[in-house]
Design a protein around this motif. Structure first.
Motif, PDB file in Angstrom:
ATOM      1  N   SER A  18      23.719  41.722  36.527  1.00  0.00           N
ATOM      2  CA  SER A  18      23.676  42.858  37.456  1.00  0.00           C
ATOM      3  C   SER A  18      24.171  44.146  36.807  1.00  0.00           C
ATOM      4  O   SER A  18      24.671  45.028  37.482  1.00  0.00           O
ATOM      5  N   GLY A  19      24.026  44.249  35.498  1.00  0.00           N
ATOM      6  CA  GLY A  19      24.418  45.468  34.813  1.00  0.00           C
ATOM      7  C   GLY A  19      25.905  45.719  34.880  1.00  0.00           C
ATOM      8  O   GLY A  19      26.716  44.844  34.599  1.00  0.00           O
ATOM      9  N   ASP A  20      26.278  46.932  35.296  1.00  0.00           N
ATOM     10  CA  ASP A  20      27.683  47.334  35.310  1.00  0.00           C
ATOM     11  C   ASP A  20      28.393  47.043  36.628  1.00  0.00           C
ATOM     12  O   ASP A  20      29.576  47.350  36.770  1.00  0.00           O
ATOM     13  N   THR A  21      27.695  46.455  37.573  1.00  0.00           N
ATOM     14  CA  THR A  21      28.278  46.273  38.906  1.00  0.00           C
ATOM     15  C   THR A  21      29.582  45.502  38.845  1.00  0.00           C
ATOM     16  O   THR A  21      30.587  45.888  39.451  1.00  0.00           O
ATOM     17  N   TYR A  22      29.588  44.399  38.119  1.00  0.00           N
ATOM     18  CA  TYR A  22      30.782  43.563  38.053  1.00  0.00           C
ATOM     19  C   TYR A  22      31.551  43.739  36.747  1.00  0.00           C
ATOM     20  O   TYR A  22      32.668  43.239  36.625  1.00  0.00           O
ATOM     21  N   THR A  23      30.959  44.432  35.781  1.00  0.00           N
ATOM     22  CA  THR A  23      31.705  44.732  34.562  1.00  0.00           C
ATOM     23  C   THR A  23      32.858  45.676  34.870  1.00  0.00           C
ATOM     24  O   THR A  23      33.926  45.595  34.252  1.00  0.00           O
ATOM     25  N   LEU A  24      32.673  46.564  35.854  1.00  0.00           N
ATOM     26  CA  LEU A  24      33.757  47.463  36.266  1.00  0.00           C
ATOM     27  C   LEU A  24      34.944  46.655  36.779  1.00  0.00           C
ATOM     28  O   LEU A  24      36.109  47.010  36.514  1.00  0.00           O
ATOM     29  N   ILE A  25      34.680  45.587  37.518  1.00  0.00           N
ATOM     30  CA  ILE A  25      35.774  44.732  37.991  1.00  0.00           C
ATOM     31  C   ILE A  25      36.526  44.146  36.803  1.00  0.00           C
ATOM     32  O   ILE A  25      37.762  44.109  36.785  1.00  0.00           O
ATOM     33  N   ALA A  26      35.774  43.707  35.787  1.00  0.00           N
ATOM     34  CA  ALA A  26      36.407  43.134  34.602  1.00  0.00           C
ATOM     35  C   ALA A  26      37.253  44.169  33.871  1.00  0.00           C
ATOM     36  O   ALA A  26      38.347  43.866  33.372  1.00  0.00           O
ATOM     37  N   VAL A  27      36.762  45.421  33.797  1.00  0.00           N
ATOM     38  CA  VAL A  27      37.528  46.488  33.140  1.00  0.00           C
ATOM     39  C   VAL A  27      38.843  46.720  33.875  1.00  0.00           C
ATOM     40  O   VAL A  27      39.913  46.818  33.255  1.00  0.00           O
ATOM     41  N   ASN A  28      38.792  46.808  35.199  1.00  0.00           N
ATOM     42  CA  ASN A  28      40.010  47.039  35.973  1.00  0.00           C
ATOM     43  C   ASN A  28      40.974  45.858  35.871  1.00  0.00           C
ATOM     44  O   ASN A  28      42.196  46.050  35.872  1.00  0.00           O
ATOM     45  N   ILE A  29      40.437  44.650  35.789  1.00  0.00           N
ATOM     46  CA  ILE A  29      41.301  43.481  35.592  1.00  0.00           C
ATOM     47  C   ILE A  29      42.037  43.591  34.266  1.00  0.00           C
ATOM     48  O   ILE A  29      43.243  43.309  34.170  1.00  0.00           O
TER      49      ILE A  29
END
Length: 577
Positions: free
Chosen positions: A245-256
């Motif tokens: 899904s592209g960057d949709t859930y990568t942002l969650i990983a970055v914040n984690i």
């Protein structure tokens, strides 16, 4: 002397117990098979329930979770029966593992069935597959509670060739990457799926722990440290490449990663030195504001832009200076008094940033509006705000920041590990355990605590410089003691306590859970603090040392359970300290 007349009766009772155990295991196997079959049936006739459970022969994601729990229960039940080739699953016994898996699978499956009934408005919306799944998961859950305890000391592990151990490590990391990615990628419109996923993963983790399988794997990784480090890095680097899904859930990983990095910094202060800091998030804010002011934002009062490496240094140094300035007059306090003072510092920082708006004070931070329009990073010609094609796979902007945060976290882990195993690290532990005794042995308590405070502040400021560019804006309300959105001081402290104080993996796991769960279960936002408090109470009751604890903490909190093996464990703890 044993009465010979009683021997036949004892043999008959033993045979009866063995038969009863065998019957229970066959019942658990039968129920698990029913649950497996139900995953390929429709659970409802309408597609209105999130996930569309109307298909036959093709399990929906939430049905796949139930299927996975049933398969694990089935495998452990077959292992308990003595099926050849499955004995390695339970080095210390399978009874507790079966119980956790069976009960967990029933809770996950039952939750789904009840959710269908509630969301769609009645049991009339259930198809036969839902009934089969409910009954099939209930049978093993009930029967597992009747199984006799078979816990025993693990036999020495069979020696494996090096290539086999490496393959095991690779396989486990690949499976772990898949499980983590599955959870992060769950659709936010399907909260029922994430709840079922959490229940299943949690019960599986407990089962692996109680069966002794995790200890066996830990022993393998300890023998192959380099392979383990390479495997961990490879799994982390692979994550953005397998996102559908592209960057949709990568942002969650970055914040984690940001949250986990800051929690590791706090772990220096709380976990190693034993200093209760309730305003630690302010150091994250100092780093973020410092980087925002020198990164070329249109709202910056300074009006110039430094390269990223210089902005990182500015943010880290600003947090270091604030750490020393705040720590010097306050670290002579102890316990609750220190906690109150640090809490006050955190609130003073937030209020001060809101008042530096040109009206209540100098125009530096743009007041409550913060500093917006922070430009994306550009490092060695690589613009972090643009998508890039790597090997035919398009990586979005947040994937760039994800890789950057991996480097930052690796640096923080290296600093934490080196500091914890150094002379100053041993002094921190001594101060944490008994400050009076440590000072009597010649340790300068104030100096040692100030170093811990300054180092923790620096690590938080380092993470703050990246957070400012990821969010592209910095506002005072991001740095409160407690709030619905982490990171804040309360959640940072909870991440350290939940994961395990004084460890590296503990705060990372705690931060991941405390960020991911609220992000995925937004509908519970009004009850988030209530659930948070209940979770902490349960943690303090059943596992006060945290989810991942060192040997020393386990012995301190469970000394009554380890009296017989205390000498060996103490030696191990001393060697690993």
């Amino acid at each position: 002397m044993t009465n010979e007349a009683t021997l036949p009766l004892e043999a008959e009772a033993s045979a009866s117990a063995g038969l009863s155990r065998t019957a229970l295991l066959y019942g658990i196997i039968g129920g698990s098979l029913l649950t497996v079959v139900s995953a390929f049936l429709a659970w409802t006739w309408t597609a209105e329930f999130p996930g569309d459970l109307t298909y036959y022969g093709s399990p929906a994601p939430i049905q796949f979770v139930s299927l996975a729990g049933a398969v694990l229960t089935l495998l452990y039940a077959l292992s308990a029966l003595g099926v050849k080739g499955l004995g390695w699953l339970a080095p210390t016994g399978s009874r507790k593992a079966i119980e956790f898996l069976a009960v967990g699978n029933f809770l996950a499956t039952g939750f789904t069935v009840v959710s269908i009934t509630v969301v769609l408005g009645g049991v009339v919306h259930l198809e036969p597959g839902a009934y089969v799944a409910f009954v099939g998961s209930l049978i093993p859950a009930l029967l597992s509670l009747k199984l006799p305890d078979d816990s025993h000391k693990a036999a020495p592990a069979k020696k494996l060739p090096s290539w086999a151990e490496i393959l095991i490590i690779v396989a486990v990391f690949a499976l772990g990457l898949y499980v983590v990615t599955y959870g992060i990628d769950t659709d936010d419109k399907e909260p029922q799926l994430f709840v079922a996923y959490l229940i299943t993963v949690g019960s599986a983790a407990l089962a692996l722990l109680k069966s002794g399988l995790l200890d066996r794997f830990s022993a393998i990784t300890a023998k192959n440290r380099q392979v383990t480090l390479i495997g961990s890095a490879a799994a982390a680097i692979t994550f953005p490449f397998i996102q559908q899904s592209g960057d949709t859930y990568t942002l969650i990983a970055v914040n984690i990663l940001i949250f986990a990095t800051v929690a590791l910094g706090l772990n220096v202060v709380v976990g190693l030195a034993g200093l209760l800091d309730l305003g630690y998030v302010a150091f994250l804010g100092v780093g973020a504001y410092a980087a925002a002011l020198v990164s070329g934002s249109t709202a910056s009062a300074f009006g110039f832009q430094l390269p990223f490496w210089a902005a990182v240094i500015v943010g880290a140094l600003a947090s270091l200076i604030f750490g020393v300035v705040i720590g010097a007059p306050t670290l002579r306090l102890r316990g609750d008094y220190l906690a109150i003072v640090t809490l006050g510092f955190g609130e003073i920082f937030r209020i001060a940033m809101g008042n530096l708006d040109g009206t209540s004070g100098p125009d530096v931070t743009n007041g409550p509006n913060g500093i917006p329009n922070i430009p994306h990073l550009e490092l060695f010609g690589w613009n972090f705000g643009e998508s890039h094609n790597v090997g035919g796979i398009v990586l979005g902007a947040y994937a760039n920041y994800y890789f950057l945060m991996l480097l930052v976290m690796a640096l923080v882990i290296l600093v934490f590990a080196r500091a914890g195993n150094s002379r100053i690290g041993r002094a921190w532990v001594a101060i944490r355990e008994d400050e009076t005794a440590a000072e009597a042995m010649g340790i300068n308590g104030f100096k040692v605590k100030l170093i811990a405070f300054a180092l923790g502040a620096t690590l938080a400021g380092l993470a703050g410089t990246v957070q400012a560019h990821v969010n592209s804006t910095v506002v005072p309300e991001n740095y409160v003691f407690a709030g619905p959105v982490p990171p804040n001081s309360a959640f940072l402290l909870a991440a350290v306590i939940l994961g395990g104080m004084g460890t590296i993996r503990g705060p990372i796991l705690g931060a991941a859970l405390l960020f991911l769960i609220p992000a995925k279960l937004a509908f519970l936002q009004d009850y988030q603090l209530l659930a948070f408090g209940i979770a902490l109470i349960l943690l303090m009751r059943f596992r006060p040392e945290g989810l991942i604890a060192n040997k020393r903490a386990q012995l301190e909190y469970h000394d009554e359970e380890t009296t017989d093996q205390a000498p060996a464990d103490l030696a191990t703890a001393k060697a690993g300290a």
